[in-house]
Design an enzyme around this catalytic site. Structure first.
Site, PDB file in Angstrom:
ATOM      1  N   GLY A  18       3.808  -3.716  -3.617  1.00  0.00           N
ATOM      2  CA  GLY A  18       3.989  -3.891  -5.056  1.00  0.00           C
ATOM      3  C   GLY A  18       4.484  -2.594  -5.654  1.00  0.00           C
ATOM      4  O   GLY A  18       5.612  -2.464  -6.125  1.00  0.00           O
ATOM      5  N   ARG A  71      -4.456   4.032 -15.952  1.00  0.00           N
ATOM      6  CA  ARG A  71      -4.631   4.608 -14.616  1.00  0.00           C
ATOM      7  C   ARG A  71      -5.187   6.035 -14.625  1.00  0.00           C
ATOM      8  O   ARG A  71      -6.025   6.367 -13.776  1.00  0.00           O
ATOM      9  CB  ARG A  71      -3.328   4.526 -13.811  1.00  0.00           C
ATOM     10  CG  ARG A  71      -2.860   3.059 -13.623  1.00  0.00           C
ATOM     11  CD  ARG A  71      -1.781   2.915 -12.573  1.00  0.00           C
ATOM     12  NE  ARG A  71      -2.294   3.151 -11.248  1.00  0.00           N
ATOM     13  CZ  ARG A  71      -2.180   4.282 -10.602  1.00  0.00           C
ATOM     14  NH1 ARG A  71      -1.510   5.297 -11.138  1.00  0.00           N
ATOM     15  NH2 ARG A  71      -2.707   4.425  -9.416  1.00  0.00           N
ATOM     16  N   TYR A 130       1.274  -1.303 -12.191  1.00  0.00           N
ATOM     17  CA  TYR A 130      -0.092  -1.294 -12.707  1.00  0.00           C
ATOM     18  C   TYR A 130      -0.210  -0.584 -14.058  1.00  0.00           C
ATOM     19  O   TYR A 130      -1.236   0.017 -14.362  1.00  0.00           O
ATOM     20  CB  TYR A 130      -1.055  -0.677 -11.677  1.00  0.00           C
ATOM     21  CG  TYR A 130      -0.959  -1.342 -10.321  1.00  0.00           C
ATOM     22  CD1 TYR A 130      -1.440  -2.629 -10.125  1.00  0.00           C
ATOM     23  CD2 TYR A 130      -0.355  -0.695  -9.242  1.00  0.00           C
ATOM     24  CE1 TYR A 130      -1.321  -3.256  -8.888  1.00  0.00           C
ATOM     25  CE2 TYR A 130      -0.236  -1.313  -8.004  1.00  0.00           C
ATOM     26  CZ  TYR A 130      -0.724  -2.600  -7.832  1.00  0.00           C
ATOM     27  OH  TYR A 130      -0.608  -3.215  -6.612  1.00  0.00           O
ATOM     28  N   CYS A 152      -9.782   5.937 -29.414  1.00  0.00           N
ATOM     29  CA  CYS A 152     -10.897   6.648 -30.029  1.00  0.00           C
ATOM     30  C   CYS A 152     -11.927   7.115 -29.013  1.00  0.00           C
ATOM     31  O   CYS A 152     -13.099   6.713 -29.040  1.00  0.00           O
ATOM     32  CB  CYS A 152     -11.540   5.762 -31.071  1.00  0.00           C
ATOM     33  SG  CYS A 152     -10.363   5.375 -32.354  1.00  0.00           S
ATOM     34  N   GLY A 188       0.751  -1.249   0.000  1.00  0.00           N
ATOM     35  CA  GLY A 188       0.000   0.000   0.000  1.00  0.00           C
ATOM     36  C   GLY A 188       0.777   1.293   0.000  1.00  0.00           C
ATOM     37  O   GLY A 188       0.194   2.365  -0.177  1.00  0.00           O
TER      38      GLY A 188
HETATM   39  N1  LLP Z   1      -1.389  -7.178  -1.121  1.00  0.00           N
HETATM   40  C1  LLP Z   1      -2.665  -7.307  -1.497  1.00  0.00           C
HETATM   41  C2  LLP Z   1      -3.504  -8.344  -0.931  1.00  0.00           C
HETATM   42  C3  LLP Z   1      -3.177  -6.430  -2.470  1.00  0.00           C
HETATM   43  O1  LLP Z   1      -4.445  -6.552  -2.842  1.00  0.00           O
HETATM   44  C4  LLP Z   1      -2.346  -5.439  -3.030  1.00  0.00           C
HETATM   45  C5  LLP Z   1      -2.853  -4.532  -4.043  1.00  0.00           C
HETATM   46  C6  LLP Z   1      -1.007  -5.372  -2.611  1.00  0.00           C
HETATM   47  C7  LLP Z   1      -0.568  -6.254  -1.636  1.00  0.00           C
HETATM   48  C8  LLP Z   1      -0.036  -4.397  -3.165  1.00  0.00           C
HETATM   49  O2  LLP Z   1      -0.407  -3.078  -2.984  1.00  0.00           O
HETATM   50  P1  LLP Z   1       0.601  -1.896  -3.395  1.00  0.00           P
HETATM   51  O3  LLP Z   1       1.793  -1.983  -2.487  1.00  0.00           O
HETATM   52  O4  LLP Z   1       0.982  -2.100  -4.816  1.00  0.00           O
HETATM   53  O5  LLP Z   1      -0.178  -0.658  -3.189  1.00  0.00           O
HETATM   54  N2  LLP Z   1      -4.808  -1.144  -9.927  1.00  0.00           N
HETATM   55  C9  LLP Z   1      -4.648  -0.213  -8.838  1.00  0.00           C
HETATM   56  C10 LLP Z   1      -3.988  -0.829  -7.646  1.00  0.00           C
HETATM   57  C11 LLP Z   1      -4.742  -1.986  -7.061  1.00  0.00           C
HETATM   58  C12 LLP Z   1      -4.050  -2.580  -5.868  1.00  0.00           C
HETATM   59  C13 LLP Z   1      -4.689  -3.836  -5.482  1.00  0.00           C
HETATM   60  N3  LLP Z   1      -4.060  -4.526  -4.430  1.00  0.00           N
HETATM   61  C14 LLP Z   1      -3.840   0.990  -9.303  1.00  0.00           C
HETATM   62  O6  LLP Z   1      -3.448   1.015 -10.472  1.00  0.00           O
HETATM   63  O7  LLP Z   1      -3.621   1.928  -8.540  1.00  0.00           O
END
Ligand code: LLP
Length: 434
Positions: free
Chosen positions: A283, A324, A386, A357, A240
């Site tokens: 992530g 995004r 992403y 488009c 997150g």
């Molecule tokens: N762990 C779980 C269970 C998750 O669902 C997620 C992200 C992460 C870890 C990693 O989160 P991060 O560190 O990357 O924030 N498509 C969206 C982001 C969706 C994130 C979903 N879960 C975007 O482009 O912002």
């Protein structure tokens, strides 16, 4: 070729590098810097390990599951979080053993669960009661289980990526007793529940919510120990952390963050005798700033508006390589690179549009040199997370090539653009269709 890392830590290529990569591979192109990525993993891992004696760092592969990325991150000591059988198979294809993966998902299928058993993933993160039943009914050796909990904290971020609040599809609610019920049910069925998990949201500029999530998990396992003698071995607080999509977002110091997070959990566990391994699975923070996208400028057009005139700078990519901005209104830092080495005139405010488009506005109200023109490039920072992972074939554009800048400065393609044959390979036109 050497990469220039901006003072604020985001990968930024020099103008020469942009021109060289564009000339070699075409555009749009995702460019990942290996050294930058390794340093990001290292920085987080070191901070986490310094903050607590028993930790494990997992990379959330949904952010970017390009095989070369998975391999680098794994070789730096991360486990891999996968949210589907596809991501699990990507990890395997990258040479990551299933034993080093954790399977997530809020609506897993029986097939995904069976694959997790057969391939022997290290952990399944269980989301719901039906899944507990499915797991109990699956033949074979059950992987270790974690329970996904909804801690009831409200993160401050885009609603589409908020998951920690009570009103969420993810996990078992703590406050209404579902989490306790799930734990007791799983234990009664003899399932190997080793700990609890939460993920409260993404792109969190202020980490209060993750810290609150960690404390809520600590409170839950404390209560389960007192009431049922349950001894948790693992607490996983998800990912997150935010990255710097705007120049005025402050960089998050991973040490400060890990110190606060782990101290909060330790405090919550005081006096319980519990000493679980603490896990995080970022992530975006790991891969986001290690990648840029290069676009070519295809045309520049000035049009009348109700109040004046607007300049559109149209590039050769858009929502199919970066959805995004359209999905979340997400901003990005954009740098202009002249195609022929000429200098920049003073800035003008423009709208950067993609080639799809519909409006496909990528970046609005951007200050770019007034002499931007066809043949120039735009380098967009922070596109590692992403972007490739959420790319599509909208308008039948091929998903772009990815290039890796190696630590010795050479560059190599790690994913080529799709061919037309690949795009049509899944399709069947019935022979009698006239
Ligand atoms: N762990 C779980 C269970 C998750 O669902 C997620 C992200 C992460 C870890 C990693 O989160 P991060 O560190 O990357 O924030 N498509 C969206 C982001 C969706 C994130 C979903 N879960 C975007 O482009 O912002």
């Amino acid at each position: 070729m050497t990469t220039e890392v901006a003072v604020d830590s985001r990968l930024v290529l020099t103008d020469e590098q942009v021109r060289e990569i564009a000339a070699t591979y075409g555009t749009p192109v995702y460019v990942i810097d290996e050294g930058h990525l390794r340093r990001r993993v290292g920085a987080f891992k070191t901070a986490f390990e310094k903050s607590h004696p028993k930790t494990e760092l997992t990379y959330a592969s949904k952010a970017n599951s390009t095989l070369a990325v998975l391999r680098i991150v794994y070789s730096e000591g991360c486990l891999i979080d996968v949210a589907s059988e596809g991501e699990l198979r990507a990890a395997l294809a990258a040479g990551v053993p299933a034993k080093k993966t954790h399977l997530h998902g809020n609506a897993k299928t029986a097939q995904e669960i069976k694959a997790a058993f057969d391939l022997e993933v290290a952990q399944i993160v269980v989301d719901n009661f039906e899944e507990v039943d499915m797991i109990a009914a699956t033949d074979g050796k059950c992987p270790d289980l974690m329970l996904r909990l909804a801690p009831g904290v409200d993160p401050k971020t885009n609603a589409k990526i908020s998951t920690g609040q009570a009103d969420t599809k993810f996990g078992f609610n703590i406050a209404d007793g579902s989490a306790e019920q799930a734990l007791l049910k799983a234990l009664l069925l003899g399932l190997p529940v080793i700990g609890v998990h939460c993920h409260v949201g993404s792109q969190l500029v202020e980490p209060d919510a993750q810290i609150g999530g960690g404390q809520a998990l600590a409170g839950f396992v404390r209560e389960m120990k007192q009431k049922h003698g349950y001894v948790t071995q693992v607490i996983n607080v998800g990912g997150g952390l935010a990255i710097r999509y705007t120049d005025d977002t402050e960089a998050i110091d991973p040490q400060k963050y890990c110190d606060e997070l782990t101290a909060g959990i330790r405090k919550g566990l005081e006096g319980t005798g519990l000493d679980p391994v603490l896990v995080q699975e970022p992530g975006r923070w790991i891969i986001g700033e290690s990648c840029v996208t290069i676009y070519s400028v295809n045309n520049v057009k000035t049009v009348p508006t109700k109040t004046g005139r607007r300049r559109y700078v149209s590039v050769d990519g858009g929502m199919s390589d970066n959805p995004r901005p359209a999905l979340y209104g997400s901003p990005y830092p954009v740098r202009w690179v002249s195609g022929d080495g000429r200098g920049a005139k003073p800035d003008a405010v423009v709208r950067v549009a993609g080639k799809h488009c519909e409006s496909d506005t990528l970046f609005d109200d951007k200050a770019l040199p007034a002499n931007v023109r066809k043949g120039d490039y735009l380098q967009v920072l922070c596109t590692g997370a992403y972007n490739a992972a959420m790319a599509s074939n909208y308008n039948r554009y091929s998903r772009p090539v990815s290039v890796l800048i190696r630590e010795d400065g050479t560059h190599t393609m790690v994913q080529r653009a799709e061919t037309w044959e690949e795009q049509f390979a899944r399709e069947i036109v019935p022979e009698d269709l006239s």
